[in-house]
Design a protein around this motif. Structure first.
Motif, short mmCIF file in Angstrom:
data_model
loop_
_atom_site.label_atom_id
_atom_site.label_comp_id
_atom_site.label_asym_id
_atom_site.label_seq_id
_atom_site.Cartn_x
_atom_site.Cartn_y
_atom_site.Cartn_z
N ARG A 549 0.84 -1.20 0.00
CA ARG A 549 0.00 0.00 0.00
C ARG A 549 0.88 1.24 0.00
N LEU A 550 0.35 2.30 -0.58
CA LEU A 550 1.08 3.56 -0.62
C LEU A 550 0.86 4.32 0.69
N PRO A 551 1.90 4.98 1.20
CA PRO A 551 1.76 5.71 2.47
C PRO A 551 0.83 6.90 2.34
N GLN A 552 0.04 7.11 3.39
CA GLN A 552 -0.87 8.26 3.41
C GLN A 552 -0.35 9.37 4.31
N ALA A 553 0.76 9.15 4.97
CA ALA A 553 1.40 10.14 5.82
C ALA A 553 2.83 9.67 6.07
N PRO A 554 3.71 10.53 6.57
CA PRO A 554 5.07 10.08 6.87
C PRO A 554 5.06 9.10 8.04
N PRO A 555 6.11 8.28 8.16
CA PRO A 555 6.18 7.38 9.33
C PRO A 555 6.45 8.19 10.60
N GLN A 556 6.16 7.60 11.71
CA GLN A 556 6.35 8.23 13.01
C GLN A 556 7.84 8.46 13.29
N ALA A 557 8.16 9.49 14.03
CA ALA A 557 9.54 9.77 14.42
C ALA A 557 10.05 8.71 15.39
N PRO A 558 11.36 8.44 15.43
CA PRO A 558 11.91 7.43 16.34
C PRO A 558 11.62 7.75 17.81
N LEU A 559 11.53 6.69 18.62
CA LEU A 559 11.30 6.82 20.06
C LEU A 559 12.43 6.14 20.81
N THR A 560 12.80 6.69 21.95
CA THR A 560 13.75 6.05 22.85
C THR A 560 12.98 5.35 23.96
N LEU A 561 13.26 4.08 24.17
CA LEU A 561 12.58 3.32 25.22
C LEU A 561 13.09 3.74 26.59
N VAL A 562 12.19 3.82 27.54
CA VAL A 562 12.54 4.20 28.91
C VAL A 562 12.76 2.93 29.72
N ASN A 563 13.97 2.76 30.21
CA ASN A 563 14.28 1.60 31.05
C ASN A 563 13.88 1.93 32.49
N PRO A 564 13.00 1.12 33.10
CA PRO A 564 12.56 1.42 34.48
C PRO A 564 13.76 1.40 35.44
N PRO A 565 13.65 2.09 36.55
CA PRO A 565 14.73 2.08 37.55
C PRO A 565 15.00 0.67 38.07
N GLY A 566 16.26 0.40 38.39
CA GLY A 566 16.62 -0.89 38.96
C GLY A 566 16.78 -1.96 37.89
N VAL A 567 17.22 -3.13 38.33
CA VAL A 567 17.42 -4.27 37.43
C VAL A 567 16.73 -5.49 38.05
N PRO A 568 15.84 -6.13 37.32
CA PRO A 568 15.18 -7.32 37.88
C PRO A 568 16.19 -8.45 38.07
N ALA A 569 15.90 -9.31 39.03
CA ALA A 569 16.78 -10.45 39.27
C ALA A 569 16.73 -11.40 38.08
N VAL A 570 17.77 -12.23 37.94
CA VAL A 570 17.78 -13.23 36.89
C VAL A 570 16.53 -14.11 37.02
N GLY A 571 15.82 -14.27 35.92
CA GLY A 571 14.58 -15.03 35.93
C GLY A 571 13.35 -14.17 36.15
N SER A 572 13.56 -12.87 36.43
CA SER A 572 12.45 -11.93 36.63
C SER A 572 12.41 -10.94 35.47
N SER A 573 11.40 -10.09 35.47
CA SER A 573 11.23 -9.19 34.35
C SER A 573 10.77 -7.81 34.80
N GLU A 574 10.84 -6.87 33.89
CA GLU A 574 10.32 -5.52 34.08
C GLU A 574 9.69 -5.09 32.76
N SER A 575 8.98 -3.99 32.78
CA SER A 575 8.30 -3.58 31.54
C SER A 575 8.32 -2.07 31.39
N THR A 576 8.12 -1.65 30.14
CA THR A 576 7.99 -0.24 29.81
C THR A 576 7.04 -0.13 28.62
N THR A 577 6.53 1.05 28.37
CA THR A 577 5.56 1.23 27.30
C THR A 577 6.01 2.31 26.32
#
Length: 716
Positions: A549-577
């Motif tokens: 399909r032909l684009p109907q608008a320009p693509p979105q500008a790049p985003l930098t992901l925000v890493n939550p504070p701290g580091v989860p333990a091995v086998g655990s997880s964290e999330s960001t949006t």
């Protein structure tokens, strides 16, 4: 007898494309080195451990799953966006995975025990239930003779609505492939109606695929006379406007062996119940494996061709093996097998506007293309819409086949790209090739617990959706005209198409092979007057172009992901949006998530990532040993996306992750401008031709040929 030898005694091993016999028991195979004990890596097998396991190999990208297939192991074909399941017969299989850098989790730790459990459940269900809720009332898996009896029974009970069908070729062992045509006026095969073709058991061990196919035959015919008016009206509309053909067992030889074998339950070389392929013997088979019969020979179940890798559409490419002993062996040439050729002839001689080839297992509705390099089908919107509509009934995942892994030589790829009929593969159920009947057949077909489709309709309703789509004028083409009584209108064309560049046994690429197809549909004008013939589009999708399909608008500008504070333990997880924009702000054809961390040693430091869409379901993952991990999502829907970062191994403050999201415009369409035509001709009973026309007709169009039978109108 050959069948009494176990795989642990004699094993076929593919090495550099050559197949050799190795005595595994006397070779002193050492146990593999243990991976870090984090609770999720593989369980280490020992040389004396001959318990057959099924494992889910971590392979989150299509390229990773293709690499697993190329190792020549016994791949179940059950795959997800996270990996692909493989049968481990012994430590040599496990070592092959380790040597290639793969890790896995065990999903079935003792396949023989699971198989026996399912067998006991089947016996108990059959003893407990007099009649199931299936249209046929069956309570146990059919034998091949049961299928023949049921098709004959339906033909006797519904003589005006059925026509027994025998496909063109006998099988390798001389059996006939049987089916049943179901329609109002079923005996008149030259009625010009569109066809819904439903098939099962291309792979012998996939018993539910045949059961579901047969049950829909019962369903249609019983519904035609149902006391429920809505059900009755639906069936009468479908069978008045279209023709349904059911072929429960394509691989007759293999199925009879699988269904009648003495069960071992371990998928080993001499476990004939787990035979997948047909009974052909490749010209490349070494002399020491040529003796015996198909159900008792020195190569066991490994002889034969995978029929769903033998169709000439893109034959010879990825996802099929050139090695004769592989379970995905593609055959010695495109379309070389009598069973494959029989299906090709059937589809070539009928206007099959929708086709479903049933398989097990993965809970999937797969559509073309089956190879990523092919590019999206020019009819991607229509293919996806119908696939999604069927998946809404059986709760399967609807996706393009290549998104699972490459599969060259598959049924729906040849059928769609050459004839234009919409083609699909159903992967029925989520556990095993023929698990407990109550779940794999009764539950999955009817949409009853414990099937995921409980309350939705199951495959029963999905097949009804497909049958109705086959008759939908918007999804195929039509040709109209006028002819006197006693004339035959023929719609035909002959085409030549290339296979894939052919992968050789040594891994090099050979030239594509050209193959020919002749498509012919006939219509008999018994009463004369105006006629309408349902056909597929005149231009093959293969040459029409590719979707975009032909684009109907320009693509979105790049985003930098925000890493939550701290580091989860091995086998655990964290999330960001992060947020994905839509029109009018941006038109994003692809979102590309790239996440990295300082260390490059995957054994000590490894992060895995799962991307959740706005509705909370996974839309992609990066769980390889790569750094950075890259997740590429086509046509991302606007909304809030969530990245789940899993500290798989050794993530710390010094080795924390960072990432960004970039966006690309959609891929534009490829429009070749190529148009192909049908040749429409009119002839009498003696074969005299009165007129011909070249007709170009696209999907959803009606093309007229006028009074084509008028004497003197033939082109010279």
């Amino acid at each position: 007898m050959y069948r009494r030898t176990r795989l642990s005694s004699t094993r076929l091993v593919a090495v550099g494309g050559l197949v050799a016999a190795s005595l595994a028991a006397g070779a002193g195979v050492a146990a593999g080195t243990a991976a870090p004990d984090d609770g999720r890596r593989e369980i280490v097998r020992t040389a004396s451990d001959d318990t057959t396991q099924i494992v889910m190999v971590r392979a989150p990208e299509v390229e990773d799953r293709n690499e697993v297939i190329e190792l020549g192991l016994d791949v179940t074909e059950h795959a997800t966006e996270r990996g692909i399941e493989v049968v481990l017969h012994d430590d040599k299989d496990a070592q092959a995975l380790r040597d290639a850098g793969f890790t896995w989790t065990v999903t079935v730790d003792d396949l023989e025990a699971l198989t026996e459990t399912n067998r006991k459940a089947d016996r108990a269900y059959d003893a407990r239930v007099t009649r199931s809720a299936l249209p046929s009332g069956r309570t146990a898996y059919r034998t091949y003779d049961d299928y023949l009896r049921d098709m004959n029974r339906l033909a006797r009970l519904y003589p005006t609505l059925t026509k027994p069908l025998t496909l063109a070729n006998p099988t390798v062992l001389g059996e006939r492939i049987r089916g049943l045509e179901i329609s109002v006026g079923a005996t008149d095969v030259r009625d010009g109606k569109p066809v819904f073709l439903l098939m099962g058991a291309h792979h012998a061990r996939e018993w539910p695929s045949a059961e579901h196919t047969m049950e829909f035959g019962f369903d249609l015919l019983q519904s035609y006379y149902s006391s429920d008016r809505a059900v009755r009206d639906r069936a009468r509309r479908v069978l008045s406007e279209s023709r349904v053909i059911v072929v429960p067992v394509v691989n007759v030889d293999g199925f009879k062996i699988s269904r009648g074998a003495e069960p071992l339950g371990d998928l080993s070389q001499f476990d004939y119940e787990m035979k997948r392929k047909n009974c052909s013997i490749s010209a490349a088979t070494p002399a020491q494996y040529l003796g015996g019969t198909c159900d008792d020979n020195p190569a066991g179940r490994l002889r034969g061709t995978d029929l769903n890798r033998n169709y000439p559409g893109f034959w010879g490419g990825g996802g099929a093996s050139p090695v004769w002993s592989s379970d995905t062996f593609r055959g010695d040439a495109p379309g070389s097998e009598p069973e494959t050729d029989s299906v090709r002839q059937l589809i070539s001689e009928r206007a099959v506007t929708v086709m479903i080839s049933n398989h097990t297992y993965s809970n999937l509705v797969l559509r073309p293309p089956a190879i990523a390099a092919t590019g999206l089908a020019p009819d991607e919107p229509e293919l996806k819409a119908l696939g999604d509509a069927m998946a809404a009934q059986n709760a399967y995942t609807s996706q393009a086949s290549y998104q699972l892994y490459d599969t060259s030589g598959s049924t729906e790829d040849w059928s769609y790209w050459i004839t234009g009929g919409l083609g699909y593969t159903f992967e029925i159920g989520d556990e095993g090739f023929h698990p407990a009947y109550e779940e794999a057949v009764v539950g999955e077909y009817l949409g009853e617990a414990p099937a995921d489709s409980a309350g939705l309709g199951g495959n029963q309703e999905a097949y009804w959706v497909a049958a109705e789509a086959a008759a939908d004028d918007a999804l195929h083409s039509r040709i109209s005209g006028k002819a006197p009584a006693g004339r035959t209108i023929t719609v035909s064309k002959s085409v030549v198409s290339p296979t894939s560049p052919v992968i050789q046994v040594d891994g090099t690429l050979g030239e594509p092979i050209l193959y020919a197809d002749t498509l012919v549909n006939e219509y008999a004008t018994d009463r004369g007057g105006r006629f309408v013939i349902d056909v597929n589009p005149s231009t093959r999708p293969l040459v029409a172009g590719r979707y975009g399909r032909l684009p109907q608008a320009p693509p979105q500008a790049p985003l930098t992901l925000v890493n939550p504070p701290g580091v989860p333990a091995v086998g655990s997880s964290e999330s960001t949006t992060f947020e994905v924009q839509g029109l009018p702000q941006a038109d994003n054809g692809f979102a590309v998530v790239s996440i990295s961390w300082p260390s490059t040693d995957p054994e000590d430091f490894d992060w895995d990532f799962t991307l959740l869409g706005p509705d909370g379901t996974p839309v992609g993952s990066g769980a390889t040993l790569a750094n950075p991990e890259v997740i590429r999502i086509p046509d991302p829907q606007p909304g809030t996306y969530t990245i789940v970062a899993d500290n798989y191994a050794g993530g710390s403050a010094a080795n924390d992750w960072s990432g960004q999201v970039t966006f690309e415009s959609p891929t534009p369409p490829i429009e070749t401008g190529v148009k192909e035509s049908w040749i429409v001709s009119c002839a009498d009973r003696r074969g005299r031709v009165f007129g011909t026309r070249e007709v170009v007709v696209d999907r959803g169009e009606l093309a007229g040929v006028g009074d084509i039978c008028r004497p003197g109108s033939a082109k010279r």
